[in-house]
Design a protein around this motif. Structure first.
Motif, PDB file in Angstrom:
ATOM      1  N   VAL A 109       5.466  12.850   4.099  1.00  0.00           N
ATOM      2  CA  VAL A 109       5.946  11.815   4.916  1.00  0.00           C
ATOM      3  C   VAL A 109       7.604  11.879   4.736  1.00  0.00           C
ATOM      4  O   VAL A 109       8.415  11.999   5.613  1.00  0.00           O
ATOM      5  CB  VAL A 109       5.676  10.454   4.478  1.00  0.00           C
ATOM      6  N   ARG A 133       1.030  -1.215   0.026  1.00  0.00           N
ATOM      7  CA  ARG A 133      -0.031  -0.184  -0.052  1.00  0.00           C
ATOM      8  C   ARG A 133       0.886   1.397  -0.086  1.00  0.00           C
ATOM      9  O   ARG A 133       0.462   2.319  -0.430  1.00  0.00           O
ATOM     10  CB  ARG A 133      -1.080   0.010   1.342  1.00  0.00           C
ATOM     11  N   LEU A 134       2.106   1.376   0.547  1.00  0.00           N
ATOM     12  CA  LEU A 134       2.913   2.214   0.678  1.00  0.00           C
ATOM     13  C   LEU A 134       3.171   2.944  -0.706  1.00  0.00           C
ATOM     14  O   LEU A 134       3.349   3.976  -1.222  1.00  0.00           O
ATOM     15  CB  LEU A 134       4.118   2.022   1.360  1.00  0.00           C
ATOM     16  N   SER A 135       3.641   1.861  -1.804  1.00  0.00           N
ATOM     17  CA  SER A 135       3.867   2.219  -2.918  1.00  0.00           C
ATOM     18  C   SER A 135       2.694   2.697  -3.870  1.00  0.00           C
ATOM     19  O   SER A 135       3.026   3.503  -4.946  1.00  0.00           O
ATOM     20  CB  SER A 135       4.638   1.077  -3.923  1.00  0.00           C
ATOM     21  N   ALA A 136       1.577   2.614  -3.312  1.00  0.00           N
ATOM     22  CA  ALA A 136       0.549   2.970  -4.124  1.00  0.00           C
ATOM     23  C   ALA A 136       0.064   4.534  -3.647  1.00  0.00           C
ATOM     24  O   ALA A 136      -0.717   5.133  -4.263  1.00  0.00           O
ATOM     25  CB  ALA A 136      -0.860   2.160  -3.878  1.00  0.00           C
ATOM     26  N   LEU A 137       0.747   4.948  -2.511  1.00  0.00           N
ATOM     27  CA  LEU A 137       0.378   6.276  -2.114  1.00  0.00           C
ATOM     28  C   LEU A 137       0.621   7.450  -3.237  1.00  0.00           C
ATOM     29  O   LEU A 137       1.858   7.309  -3.863  1.00  0.00           O
ATOM     30  CB  LEU A 137       1.062   6.607  -0.879  1.00  0.00           C
ATOM     31  N   PRO A 138       0.181   8.474  -3.408  1.00  0.00           N
ATOM     32  CA  PRO A 138       0.187   9.511  -4.318  1.00  0.00           C
ATOM     33  C   PRO A 138       1.539  10.021  -3.741  1.00  0.00           C
ATOM     34  O   PRO A 138       1.985  10.256  -2.707  1.00  0.00           O
ATOM     35  CB  PRO A 138      -1.030  10.493  -4.333  1.00  0.00           C
ATOM     36  N   ASP A 139       2.037  10.929  -4.848  1.00  0.00           N
ATOM     37  CA  ASP A 139       3.270  11.661  -4.788  1.00  0.00           C
ATOM     38  C   ASP A 139       3.184  12.669  -3.587  1.00  0.00           C
ATOM     39  O   ASP A 139       4.164  12.809  -2.612  1.00  0.00           O
ATOM     40  CB  ASP A 139       3.696  12.346  -5.762  1.00  0.00           C
ATOM     41  N   TRP A 173       9.361   3.902  -6.217  1.00  0.00           N
ATOM     42  CA  TRP A 173      10.014   4.928  -5.397  1.00  0.00           C
ATOM     43  C   TRP A 173      11.420   5.310  -6.052  1.00  0.00           C
ATOM     44  O   TRP A 173      12.267   6.077  -5.545  1.00  0.00           O
ATOM     45  CB  TRP A 173      10.254   4.628  -3.818  1.00  0.00           C
ATOM     46  N   ILE A 233       1.424  12.851  -0.821  1.00  0.00           N
ATOM     47  CA  ILE A 233       1.542  12.131   0.510  1.00  0.00           C
ATOM     48  C   ILE A 233       2.843  11.595   0.790  1.00  0.00           C
ATOM     49  O   ILE A 233       3.519  11.756   2.207  1.00  0.00           O
ATOM     50  CB  ILE A 233       0.369  10.943   0.658  1.00  0.00           C
ATOM     51  N   LEU A 234       3.545  11.032  -0.207  1.00  0.00           N
ATOM     52  CA  LEU A 234       4.921  10.509  -0.042  1.00  0.00           C
ATOM     53  C   LEU A 234       5.922  11.691   0.246  1.00  0.00           C
ATOM     54  O   LEU A 234       6.887  11.740   1.122  1.00  0.00           O
ATOM     55  CB  LEU A 234       5.414   9.893  -1.202  1.00  0.00           C
TER      56      LEU A 234
END
Length: 498
Positions: free
Chosen positions: A34, A22-28, A53, A30-31
């Motif tokens: 973080v 699910r982390l890799s699917a987060l939009p940019d 990433w 939000i990344l």
């Protein structure tokens, strides 16, 4: 038995757990948020965690560069310690060159070994990128100027500069977009002060100045219509190196929306808060001028009535040196212009001395609408043997007796009184007696003895004191020592110097 065996054969196997990345699917965006909490070295390392990433680090708008963290992860015993430090600046250069062209919002640099030329190069990059937030921390630099390009002056919204050594600034334009300014150990000329603190800085809301030197400036004028919070620490705060102050100019503040104001340092030659109708809290902590500087400060205005503009404060915190000068025995008497009509909460420090207590009584007279009072007696300091007789003589002639007096705030408004670090001396008990005798609407009095120890013989007298209010409840809660910075402890002004 056949039925049991058939049930076992019909049991369906459990489905295998399917792990979803699910982390890799987060939009940019939000990344990026973080990654904004990580050092940029760790942000680059995330490129090996997944294909998604691999190039995200090239578009992160929040860049945090920490030299200590970089050296820790790149230090090799085979090489000298300085080599990773030089590589640190190469890392910053390539991190900026390999970006995908997206805008940089914030650059935060923590480094203890560099030269101003490297910083100025980073400032030029920040100007091209139209960076909005800039933070330089803990630097040890040469005496060259830190040069802010015009474009950067116009785009910055937050500026934080915290140096180990004082460094001059060169500013080419007004900081028209600046909202938050935090400067520590910076040399400010009259021209720079005009561009940082003038009325043209229409968006400026928060200002924090610590150990900033202002040279060849007779008066510092802070003109900011939207300024809400202002703190000035006018004393050297680095490595307990005590000096008299960082600047010695007149201070003039025009801030109609100012909410909070704090000044720590020696008394200035002039002091004025103009048009501060919105002021809610003010803290004035005057520090004693060290011996050897008396001639330079002999013409200073030490009368608290010269603090023009504090009349509108709703909460006020004062140090011992300020309270003492409210006593008629000191300074000019301009009390007719110093009425704290809006004051609801008063917090101050006292010494066991009649002049300080008389200053407190005058303050209560000037605060007709006061509702709560917090008194903190100063901690006893170690006194050299040669000074003990002098201190004892001063204490003997510093007797003070309670009296009945019609004071508006005590008669109609004060409901809560707290006294901390209280000992059982006669002058302390007389003050408690005075407050109980005149506090006609008092509901709560909290007495916190020194070091948390209750001296039963001394404080048992308090319960028998005459009370003007039948509803007052006296309690003895545990004493909590206030945490203050080391330079504030040097409020000095010891009793034996009076």
């Amino acid at each position: 038995m056949e039925m049991v065996s058939s049930c076992k054969r019909s049991r369906t196997p459990r489905p295998k757990k399917c792990f979803v990345d699910r982390l890799s699917a987060l939009p940019d965006d939000i990344l990026h948020r973080v990654f904004s909490y990580l050092d940029f070295l760790d942000v680059v390392r995330t490129s090996v965690l997944s294909k998604r990433w691999r190039f995200v680090w090239t578009s992160v708008p929040f860049l945090n560069f920490n030299m200590d963290w970089f050296v820790k992860h790149n230090y090799n015993k085979k090489f000298e310690l300085m080599e990773p430090r030089y590589k640190f600046w190469d890392f910053i250069k390539w991190a900026l060159l390999l970006r995908d062209g997206s805008q940089i919002i914030r650059i935060c640099l923590y480094t203890d070994n560099t030269i101003t030329e490297q910083l100025n190069g980073l400032l030029r990059v920040a100007a091209r990128q139209k960076v909005q937030e800039l933070c330089f921390l803990d630097g040890d630099y040469t005496a060259d100027e830190l040069d802010f390009p015009r474009v950067l002056c116009e785009t910055l919204t937050q500026l934080t500069v915290n140096f180990r050594d004082t460094i001059p600034l060169r500013v080419t334009a007004v900081f028209s977009s600046l909202r938050s300014l935090n400067l520590t150990r910076v040399l400010i000329s009259s021209d720079v002060a005009q561009k940082l603190l003038s009325s043209d800085c229409v968006k400026l809301e928060n200002v924090y100045l610590e150990d900033c030197q202002v040279r060849d400036v007779e008066e510092i004028s802070i003109l900011a219509c939207n300024l809400k919070n202002l703190t000035i620490v006018n004393v050297c705060t680095y490595e307990k190196f005590w000096v008299v102050g960082s600047f010695d100019s007149k201070l003039r503040i025009f801030a109609p929306n100012l909410i909070s104001f704090c000044y720590i340092g020696p008394m200035l030659r002039g002091f004025a808060l103009l048009n501060t109708m919105s002021l809610e809290s003010a803290s004035i902590r005057l520090l004693r001028v060290p011996r050897g500087y008396e001639d330079e400060y002999k013409n200073h205005l030490i009368c608290p009535a010269r603090f023009i503009g504090l009349n509108h404060a709703k909460a006020l915190t004062l140090s011992t040196l300020v309270v003492k000068y409210f006593c008629p025995a000191y300074g000019e008497l301009l009390w007719d212009t110093f009425i704290l009509d809006n004051l609801n909460h008063l917090e101050l420090e006292l010494r066991y001395n009649a002049n300080y207590i008389e200053g407190l009584v005058n303050l209560l007279k000037f605060s007709p609408n006061l509702e709560s009072l917090f008194i903190r007696f100063k901690e006893a300091r170690h006194i050299p043997r040669s000074q003990r007789k002098k201190k004892k003589a001063i204490e003997n002639r510093s007797s003070w007796e309670s009296r009945l007096e019609d004071i508006a705030c005590l008669s109609y408004h004060v409901k809560i009184i707290r006294i901390s670090n209280l000992d059982g001396t006669e002058i302390a008990l007389e003050l408690v007696k005075f407050l109980l005798q005149n506090g006609k609407v008092l509901e709560k009095m909290e007495l916190m003895p020194r070091n948390g120890e209750r001296k039963q013989k001394s404080f048992s007298k308090v319960v028998a004191f005459p009370k003007a209010s039948a509803r007052v409840v006296i309690s003895f809660p545990d004493y909590a020592q206030r945490k203050i910075p080391w330079f504030d402890k040097g409020d000095s002004d010891p009793e034996y110097d009076d």
